[in-house]
Each structure stands twice: as C-alpha cells, then as structure tokens.
Design a protein around this motif. Structure first.
Motif, short mmCIF file in Angstrom:
data_model
loop_
_atom_site.label_atom_id
_atom_site.label_comp_id
_atom_site.label_asym_id
_atom_site.label_seq_id
_atom_site.Cartn_x
_atom_site.Cartn_y
_atom_site.Cartn_z
N ASN A 1 62.30 61.27 35.84
CA ASN A 1 63.53 60.75 35.24
C ASN A 1 64.73 61.17 36.08
O ASN A 1 64.85 62.35 36.45
CB ASN A 1 63.69 61.28 33.82
N THR A 2 65.62 60.24 36.35
CA THR A 2 66.77 60.54 37.19
C THR A 2 67.82 61.30 36.40
O THR A 2 68.33 60.81 35.38
CB THR A 2 67.39 59.25 37.76
N ASP A 3 68.15 62.49 36.85
CA ASP A 3 69.17 63.32 36.23
C ASP A 3 70.53 63.02 36.87
O ASP A 3 70.63 62.27 37.85
CB ASP A 3 68.81 64.80 36.41
N ILE A 4 71.57 63.62 36.34
CA ILE A 4 72.92 63.41 36.86
C ILE A 4 73.54 64.76 37.19
O ILE A 4 73.65 65.64 36.33
CB ILE A 4 73.81 62.66 35.85
N ILE A 5 73.91 64.93 38.46
CA ILE A 5 74.67 66.10 38.90
C ILE A 5 76.14 65.75 38.82
O ILE A 5 76.58 64.75 39.39
CB ILE A 5 74.30 66.48 40.35
N ASN A 6 76.92 66.54 38.10
CA ASN A 6 78.35 66.24 37.93
C ASN A 6 79.18 67.46 38.29
O ASN A 6 78.96 68.56 37.80
CB ASN A 6 78.65 65.84 36.48
N CYS A 7 80.16 67.24 39.17
CA CYS A 7 81.10 68.28 39.56
C CYS A 7 82.47 67.95 39.01
O CYS A 7 83.00 66.85 39.22
CB CYS A 7 81.16 68.42 41.07
N ARG B 1 59.36 62.18 42.79
CA ARG B 1 60.58 62.11 42.01
C ARG B 1 60.88 60.66 41.63
O ARG B 1 60.30 59.72 42.17
CB ARG B 1 61.76 62.71 42.78
N ALA B 2 61.80 60.49 40.70
CA ALA B 2 62.21 59.15 40.29
C ALA B 2 62.77 58.39 41.48
O ALA B 2 63.32 58.99 42.41
CB ALA B 2 63.27 59.26 39.18
N PRO B 3 62.64 57.07 41.51
CA PRO B 3 63.13 56.29 42.64
C PRO B 3 64.64 56.40 42.80
O PRO B 3 65.38 56.53 41.82
CB PRO B 3 62.71 54.86 42.29
N ASN B 4 65.09 56.37 44.04
CA ASN B 4 66.50 56.52 44.38
C ASN B 4 67.06 55.16 44.79
O ASN B 4 66.44 54.42 45.56
CB ASN B 4 66.66 57.51 45.53
N TYR B 5 68.27 54.86 44.32
CA TYR B 5 68.92 53.58 44.64
C TYR B 5 70.21 53.75 45.43
O TYR B 5 70.90 52.77 45.69
CB TYR B 5 69.20 52.80 43.35
N GLU B 6 70.57 54.97 45.78
CA GLU B 6 71.81 55.20 46.51
C GLU B 6 71.55 55.51 47.98
O GLU B 6 70.47 55.95 48.36
CB GLU B 6 72.61 56.37 45.90
N VAL B 7 72.59 55.30 48.81
CA VAL B 7 72.55 55.68 50.21
C VAL B 7 73.82 56.45 50.54
O VAL B 7 74.87 56.22 49.93
CB VAL B 7 72.42 54.45 51.14
N THR B 8 73.73 57.36 51.49
CA THR B 8 74.89 58.11 51.92
C THR B 8 74.73 58.51 53.37
O THR B 8 73.61 58.77 53.84
CB THR B 8 75.12 59.36 51.06
N TRP C 1 84.72 64.57 39.29
CA TRP C 1 85.24 64.33 40.64
C TRP C 1 84.12 63.99 41.62
O TRP C 1 84.39 63.55 42.73
CB TRP C 1 86.02 65.55 41.13
N ALA C 2 82.90 64.24 41.23
CA ALA C 2 81.76 63.89 42.07
C ALA C 2 80.53 63.86 41.18
O ALA C 2 80.32 64.79 40.38
CB ALA C 2 81.57 64.90 43.20
N ASP C 3 79.73 62.81 41.27
CA ASP C 3 78.46 62.82 40.55
C ASP C 3 77.39 62.14 41.38
O ASP C 3 77.67 61.24 42.18
CB ASP C 3 78.59 62.23 39.14
N TYR C 4 76.16 62.61 41.18
CA TYR C 4 75.04 62.19 42.02
C TYR C 4 73.80 62.00 41.15
O TYR C 4 73.49 62.83 40.30
CB TYR C 4 74.74 63.24 43.09
N PRO C 5 73.04 60.95 41.40
CA PRO C 5 71.77 60.77 40.70
C PRO C 5 70.63 61.41 41.49
O PRO C 5 70.44 61.14 42.66
CB PRO C 5 71.62 59.25 40.66
N PHE C 6 69.87 62.27 40.82
CA PHE C 6 68.73 62.88 41.50
C PHE C 6 67.80 63.48 40.44
O PHE C 6 68.26 64.08 39.46
CB PHE C 6 69.17 63.98 42.47
N ASP C 7 66.50 63.30 40.64
CA ASP C 7 65.50 63.85 39.74
C ASP C 7 65.29 65.31 40.10
O ASP C 7 64.38 65.67 40.86
CB ASP C 7 64.21 63.03 39.88
N VAL C 8 66.13 66.18 39.55
CA VAL C 8 66.16 67.58 39.95
C VAL C 8 64.85 68.29 39.62
O VAL C 8 64.32 69.06 40.43
CB VAL C 8 67.35 68.30 39.30
N ASN C 9 64.30 68.04 38.44
CA ASN C 9 63.11 68.77 38.00
C ASN C 9 61.82 67.99 38.21
O ASN C 9 60.76 68.39 37.72
CB ASN C 9 63.24 69.18 36.54
N ALA C 10 61.89 66.87 38.95
CA ALA C 10 60.70 66.13 39.37
C ALA C 10 59.83 65.72 38.19
O ALA C 10 58.60 65.79 38.26
CB ALA C 10 59.90 66.92 40.40
#
Length: 529
Positions: A169-175, A62-69, A157-166
């Motif tokens: 490219n980093t996609d955006i999950i938005n709630c 998947r696309a590289p990740n730059y966030e931590v949680t 109210w919440a969004d997350y970067p993640f390459d959902v479909n591998a």
C-alpha cells in the motif's frame, strides 16, 4: 568555500549520523485500520534493498510507483513512458489554498492513479471523490497581506508517495513548513495541524481499512527538517529513498544533509546524516534556507549532494569530506567542488539560494551538468555545463518578468520556488519544469513581480546551440498554463503557478507524463497529450 559570512557554509567533514528525534509523535491518529497487503500489481517494484543503518540486504516488493523525479531517476515506474507533445489538458481539482505540494499514486489499489495534497487524497480518474487521511487545516488566507507571512503557510510543503513498510500500500510522506508556530498562527485547524519542521509518513491502511476515511497512522520521520526544498534521492543505491534537507539542532548543528530510514524498523524515526559544514541559519536561526538537490556529479556512480556553494562528493564508503577538488576527482578522494550554483551576491540574511537542484547530463556529452535557479524568490534560470575536467560554465536560459527579458528569452517570471528536471516528451533529452509561485511571501517581501501571472512552463531541451549564450543546447520555453485568454490573476483561469514542490508522473494510464501543482490558487493536474 564558506567565508564565515551569514549563511556561508564552511565545508567540514560530513557524515555524522544523528538520531531522528525519538520523541513521541506530536500527532496521534484518531482512527486507523490495520495494514493489509494490497493486491496491486507491483511489477517493477521489486528490488534488493539494504536494511539501512548497516543492516544486510532485504528483498522487498513495494506498491507500484507512478511518479518520476530528477534526483532519483532509477526508481521503478509502473508505466512505460510514451512520447508526448508538451500539450496539456488542465484539470482543476479545487480552487482553495489547502497545501503547497502534491503527489501522484494509486492509494486505494484499484489500478488507477490518484492525487494527494495536504490532508486529502483525491480518487482517480476524475479526482472528484475526496478522502481525508490525516488532521491538518482548511482553507488558508491568500491575499498577499502582511500577516500571511505566518497565517498563509500550509502544513504541506513537500509530500511523496512511497510504500515505506513494503505492505503493498502506498503511504504518504509529508513535510510541514519549517518554522511558523502553527498553534498560534494557522487558521481553520482541523484536529491537529502537523507541527512545523516535522516530517511524518502516514501509513496507508489498505483498501479495506480505508472505509469511512479514518486517519492513517502517523509515524514520525524526523522532528527537525529545515530548508524550503526537499526531495527523494537514493544515496546508497539500496532502492529505498533518502530525503534531503537541513537540520538545525542535530549535532553538528545547522548543516545540510539527508535523512535515512532503518528498513528493518520502518516505524522508527529516520537518522540524519550531515554532509556540509556549518551554515548560519537566517533570521536569528530560522530554517528558511534555499537550494538543495543531488545526483552523480563526478561520474563514479554515487549520488552527490548539491547546495548553493557547490557539490559534495560521496566517497565509496558513503562518507563526505572537505578536501577541495582542483579538477575532476583530483586529488584522489577529494570531496568538495566549490562552485556558486546561485547568483553569489552578498546575502546578509543568509537565506538566499536556488530552488531544487539537479545533476543531470543536459547536453548528452556523457558528463553531468547542474540545473538551478539563481534565487528561489528572485529571477533567472541557469544550467551549468561541466566539462571533462570538472569545471563548470554557467548558461542562462530565462531572465526576469520585465519586457526586455521576456522578449529575449521567450518567457519571464519571478519566484521559481520549485523545479524538476525530467524528459517530459520522450525524446531522450532532459527538460526543465518550473513556474512562478504566487505569493510565496506576502506583498512587500521582495518579489520583483508580486502580482505577475503564475505561470507553469516546460523548457524543452533542443540540441540546437543557443545563439544568445553560446550554450551547446537551447532550452525553449513551452507554456503549460495559462493558455488562451487568461482569467483574473489569482483564479485558476489566470494561472495556477507552482507551490513549494511540484510532482511529475502518471496521473492517468496513457504513459505520457503529467504535472501536478498545489498552490495558493488551488490544486490542478495537467494531463500530457
């Protein structure tokens, strides 16, 4: 356990799977490029992943990740973290109320982290170039007036970067927000405002497909995602995140749990897994509940679910149950640790609870503890030390905004509506990041300090015992914003505060963790030094 009073969650066997609502997405992309495989460096992003919903293992990159949680500490990160001083350079991206969450990722595969918030992503390294990627809304009102209970509510109210479909490219999950009728109430609509209670993931078309800033293709994640705190957590250890939240109309109705993707069909809606028993949704069935999170509470290597009344322990087969634990993992197979992770006071509305919650070893004794605010719209920050027998002791580390509390704790504010627990300075000890959300609700809605300074703080974890409480560690407040002579409250110079969610990660490539906030004051990044 739940008493049947409003909002009380009576534990019941969890684990049912509910379809993600297979209705046609209510948002249609006006234009979209075709997905392409970006040539980004995906080192560290490869892993073995389950296909979800009983599918076999998949090897994916998947696309590289730059966030931590704190709820997904095992997620690979593109940069090796370096020690920081807990000093920050403030970069104000804009001063409008456009969103209440933000994310950090490399959206155009140029090797430089970017920031996304609301319907726009901002290109690094200076975040000046704006790239709309979906419909939504323009600036919203933010004066604290009564109508803003409905008109001053963003669709992010919440969004997350993640390459959902591998696809690299980093996609955006938005709630979106949970209950307000956006058609009647949201001003300055730009196209179609994302429907309340929905989460979508927006498919990044890749660098070539981004030319001209077309709308990214939206894929419905689920049409019933409630509760005011969400987060990514890898519940089954397959390297693909689940999303925690609450569902109103799933069967059984009105429960807290998590949403899971089917990796073999990434565009399909996600399935909801109920974990808790029934919670009476407040205000006549609205989704404005508070307090959820997760982590491995009992040390068996499996992530568990946290909510205001306790911890729900995941069993080896992935199920959850109502069997009460009398001590650590006793009786064998027990599934619920009853513990108020909030102030526990009578709440006739049923919406009271903490903000984001984390199971993490705060005192480094080898046993997971819990960090939670007492009340997301109130005051007080706490951590709960778990002993070897599975019992919790509650320790305070911040009070309210009054002078007495500020003098005692070194900081004080209300509305800690978003919270993270991550090692921010590289000393190996988890720190707490939170602050005050300005006008989380309008004036007259119960904020103990409605016009107070919107602070951002890091609470540094120090091994020295806390003489005020007897806790084995001290969480020392380090002011992030505003510093120096503050400007007027409500301006970026007067403090950004926090939104419904804050993002931690690498907004540049120096390896020191940064902070991103999207609030009613604007959007800003704090670059760690």
């Amino acid at each position: 356990m739940g008493s049947g009073t409003p909002g009380g969650g009576k534990p019941a066997p969890g684990g049912p799977t509910v379809s993600g609502g297979g209705t046609k997405p209510e948002i249609e992309a006006t234009a979209a490029g075709q997905p392409e495989t970006g040539g980004a460096d995906v080192s560290g992003a490869a892993g073995v992943a389950s296909g979800g919903e009983g599918a076999g293992p998949l090897i994916v990159e998947r696309a590289p990740n730059y966030e931590v949680t704190g709820t997904w500490p095992q997620q690979p990160v593109a940069l090796m973290a370096k020690p920081g001083q807990l000093k920050y350079e403030k970069v104000v991206i804009h001063d409008q109320f456009l969103a209440e969450s933000c994310s950090i990722a490399d959206y155009d595969n140029d090797g430089l982290p970017d920031v996304s918030s609301g319907r726009i992503w901002y290109a690094g390294p200076d975040f000046k170039a704006q790239h709309p990627f979906r419909d939504g809304h323009g600036p919203l009102p933010r004066n604290g007036s009564a109508p803003e209970l409905n008109t001053g509510v963003a669709d992010d109210w919440a969004d997350y970067p993640f390459d959902v479909n591998a696809d690299g490219n980093t996609d955006i999950i938005n709630c979106a927000q949970v209950d307000v009728d956006e058609v009647k109430n949201t001003p300055n609509a730009i196209g179609t405002v994302q429907h309340h209670s929905t989460c979508y993931w927006y498919q990044n078309p890749g660098r070539a497909g981004q030319s001209g800033d077309p709308n990214w293709t939206p894929h419905l994640l689920h049409n019933d995602v409630r509760l005011e705190q969400h987060g990514l957590i890898d519940m089954n250890g397959d390297g693909f995140p689940e999303l925690y939240g609450a569902c109103k109309s799933c069967m059984p109705p009105e429960t807290k749990g998590y949403y899971q993707a089917n990796q073999k069909d990434p565009t399909a809606p996600w399935s909801y897994h109920a974990v808790t028993g029934h919670f009476t949704f407040p205000f006549g069935g609205l989704g404005k509940l508070h307090g959820e999170g997760g982590g491995d509470v009992n040390g068996d290597g499996l992530p568990d679910l946290l909510e205001r009344t306790g911890a729900w322990l995941q069993q080896p087969d992935g199920t959850f149950n109502e069997i009460a634990c009398t001590s650590k993992n006793t009786p064998k197979g027990c599934g619920f640790i009853e513990q108020d992770f909030y102030d526990g006071l009578l709440d006739n509305a049923g919406n009271k609870g903490p903000s984001h919650m984390y199971a993490v070893d705060m005192d480094l004794d080898g046993v997971a503890d819990v960090v939670a605010a007492d009340w997301a719209h109130g005051e007080g920050l706490f951590w709960y030390r778990q002993d070897g027998g599975g019992k919790f002791t509650k320790y305070q580390f911040m009070g309210g905004a009054n002078p007495t509390d500020q003098s005692k704790w070194g900081a004080g504010f209300s509305e800690p509506h978003a919270l993270q627990v991550v090692d921010m300075d590289g000393d190996g000890r988890p720190d707490v990041v939170t602050g005050k959300m300005r006008f989380a609700n309008p004036l007259g809605q119960g904020d103990p300090d409605p016009n107070g300074t919107p602070y951002v703080y890091v609470f540094k974890n120090v091994a020295t015992p806390d003489a005020r409480t007897g806790a084995p560690i001290t969480l020392q407040p380090v002011l992030v914003d505003p510093v120096g002579v503050p400007g007027p409250v409500g301006s970026p110079e007067g403090g950004m505060g926090i939104g419904r969610q804050l993002a931690l990660g690498h907004a540049n490539k120096d390896g020191i963790l940064d902070i991103c906030v999207a609030t009613k004051v604007g959007l800003a990044v704090f670059l760690g030094q």
